[in-house]
Design a protein around this motif. Structure first.
Motif: not given
Ligand SMILES: [Mg+2]
Ligand SMILES: Nc1ncnc2c1ncn2[C@@H]1O[C@H](COP(=O)(O)OP(=O)(O)O)[C@@H](O)[C@H]1O
Lengths: 314, 252
Positions: B41, B82, B160-161
């Motif tokens: 991240s 994220q 991010d994810e």
């Molecule tokens: Mg992360």
């Protein structure tokens, strides 16, 4: 135009009309009307300033709980006035020309606000609990400091300071009205011009930076505007506590979409409607001078609770 | 191409990223993997200019992230963090609309409206378009944010994810959509993900981080091997093959 504005405007006009013309007697109508018009103008400036300042502040800090007042903006202003009396003495303080003194105090507040809260909001804005704690501590600190300096003064000077540290809607500083009004109006116009960018700012730093917004610069600019508006309102009637919180939640609840082009006018108008309508009700109809500030807080507080329970604060 | 040269980052003296030098290929789907706290991240937020770059250089298609005007970068790359949360209380279509901000800067055109419509359709959000974000499930909200990022219409997408909170069907739909963007749209996508099998199935390129350093990089078949996975996650995993791609079996 947002639907809420369509009925907020007439409500404000009716409140202003009642405030101006209710019970006007033939004998001295011109004098009374002028007095009332001055006060109406002051109430309008104060209400709109507090409403807009609170919405702006909540946008920068991306929360609906903090207000400039809770963060101690107005307490800082009172502290500066108290310090002024302490250093210059009561006669020296009174001898200073009102307008320039006000501008100087405003500049001081802007500088202090940017210094104190700018760093806090810059990168730590995500950390809301820390912000709230720091803000509350600042608020208490400034209030106690103002109180402490006040204690050191002689009773006459203290009386002057006392007057500056509580909201008094029925006594406004007429000499400051043009200065504060002009400054507040420019700040509000500026904020309105920034409205589309404020919509993006309200998303929060993580979202607005990738969208290409100059987040940190806009956040500082907005804080500066908040300081100017708080200074204007506080100079005219003194600090007015939770009023901004109520008005800002009202604005958010009344407008259909979270757009600042509607939010800012809605906050300003509902503040003016509440202040002017409340002042009319309490001063003219019920003949209870000086109670409005208490009642506004109480009634607004109940409304705020209702909003909370309906889950509309976010 | 995103070029990273000697990128380092410290927070309070602690080294979070150390000497990251690599190239993320254009026109490809890159998976960024690594254990929790590896710095994935942080790396993404540096590329996204969310944090000032302490050390090194980052260029996106030749544009130096530290010097290029933010708006110009916003037209080049879209970023989804994220943690997806916004300050305002918004409806889904309003949120997606903000994806067009870099293009219109407050003056919406019909083209912006069309792009928003498209993004809403692509992410299956039609029936939810008028709902408030706080009235959605986690996965639905995730899709709304993805639609906003998609509506930005940029060459680069950094996510991010994004698979967090998505059910299997929506996860596969998202990956296949990202795949389409890369194959048919010529876009470049960087996705942080935890499930190495998604990376195995969909990625063209994998960048593996551990302890703030590059642990491995290359095509899935080269990165997803038993020794590298052991080095990354500290557990033994068997790697089989399925339809010509690695398949990681992590059952103990
Ligand atoms: Mg992360
Ligand atoms: N604000 C912060 N302060 C201190 N350490 C941080 C901060 N943010 C992240 N870290 C640390 O940096 C490292 C990398 O974090 P991150 O990039 O979020 O990892 P991940 O690969 O899981 O996304 C972690 O060890 C984390 O603890």
């Amino acid at each position: 135009m947002d639907r809420s504005l369509r009925w907020l405007v007439p409500i404000c006009l009716v409140a202003a009309g009642l405030y101006l013309f209710w019970g006007l007697r033939a004998a001295n109508w011109a004098f009374v009307l002028e007095l009332r018009a001055t006060r109406l103008a002051a109430l309008t400036v104060v209400g709109a300033s507090v409403g807009v300042a609170t919405v702006l502040f909540q946008t920068v800090s991306t929360n609906r709980i903090l207000t400039p007042s809770i963060m101690g903006f107005d307490a800082l202003y009172v502290l500066m006035q108290t310090a002024g009396v302490a250093f210059l003495g009561i006669s020296g303080f009174a001898a200073l020309p009102g307008g320039p003194k006000f501008l100087l105090e405003t500049a001081g507040l802007v500088a202090a606000a940017l210094l104190l809260f700018g760093t806090l909001l810059g990168r730590g804005a995500q950390d809301l609990p820390r912000m709230i704690l720091t803000g509350v501590i600042f608020g208490i600190l400034f209030r106690s400091a103002a109180g402490f300096v006040g204690r050191l003064l002689d009773p006459n000077a203290y009386a002057v300071v006392q007057q500056a540290s509580f909201a008094t809607f029925s006594q406004v500083e007429p000499g400051l009205l043009p200065w504060a009004g002009l400054l507040a109006l420019s700040a509000m116009g500026f904020a309105l011009a920034l409205a589309p960018r404020l919509d993006v700012l309200a998303l929060g730093r993580r979202t607005s930076v990738p969208l290409g917004l100059a987040h940190d610069r806009l956040a500082l600019l907005t804080l500066g505007l908040v300081a100017v508006l708080v200074a204007s309102a506080t100079a005219l009637v003194g600090p007015i506590g939770f009023f901004g919180l109520i008005v800002a939640s009202l604005a958010h609840a009344l407008t259909e979409r979270a757009r600042h082009a509607a939010l800012l006018p809605a906050a300003a108008l509902s503040a003016v409607a509440l202040l002017v309508g409340g002042q009319f009700l309490f001063e003219r109809l019920l003949h209870l001078e000086g109670t409005l500030s208490i009642v506004v807080e109480l009634a607004g507080g109940l409304f705020f609770l209702w909003l909370l329970m309906k889950g509309r604060i976010r | 191409m995103i070029e990273l040269e000697g990128v380092g980052h410290r927070i309070d003296g602690a080294e979070i990223l150390t000497d990251v030098t690599t190239r993320l290929p254009k026109g490809a789907l890159t998976a960024l993997i690594g254990p929790n706290g590896a710095g994935k991240s942080t790396l993404l937020s540096l590329i996204a200019r969310l944090a000032p770059l302490g050390q090194g250089q980052i260029r996106v298609d030749g544009l130096d992230v530290a010097r290029t005007p933010s708006r110009q970068l916003a037209l080049k790359m879209a970023v989804l963090g994220q943690e997806t949360a916004v300050g305002s209380r918004l409806r889904v279509h309003e949120l997606v609309g903000f994806g067009r901000w870099p293009h219109h800067q407050g003056r919406r055109t019909p083209a912006d409206a069309a792009a928003v419509e498209e993004a809403i359709a692509v992410f299956d959000l039609g029936p939810l378009a008028d709902r408030f974000l706080d009235e959605l499930s986690g996965g639905q909200r995730q899709r709304a944010f993805l639609a906003m990022t998609f509506a930005q219409g940029t060459d680069w997408l950094l996510l991010d994810e994004p698979l967090n909170n998505l059910d299997m069907a929506h996860a596969r739909a998202l990956l296949s959509r990202l795949n389409d963007l890369v194959r048919a749209g010529g876009r470049s996508v960087v996705v942080v993900m935890h499930d190495v099998n998604y990376a195995a199935a969909w990625a063209d390129h994998i960048l593996a981080l551990k302890d703030g350093r590059i642990a491995a990089e290359g095509p899935p078949a080269e990165v997803l091997t038993t020794p590298i996975l052991h080095r990354l996650y500290g557990i033994e995993m068997e790697v089989a093959e399925h339809r010509g791609r690695p398949l990681v079996l992590h059952h103990a």
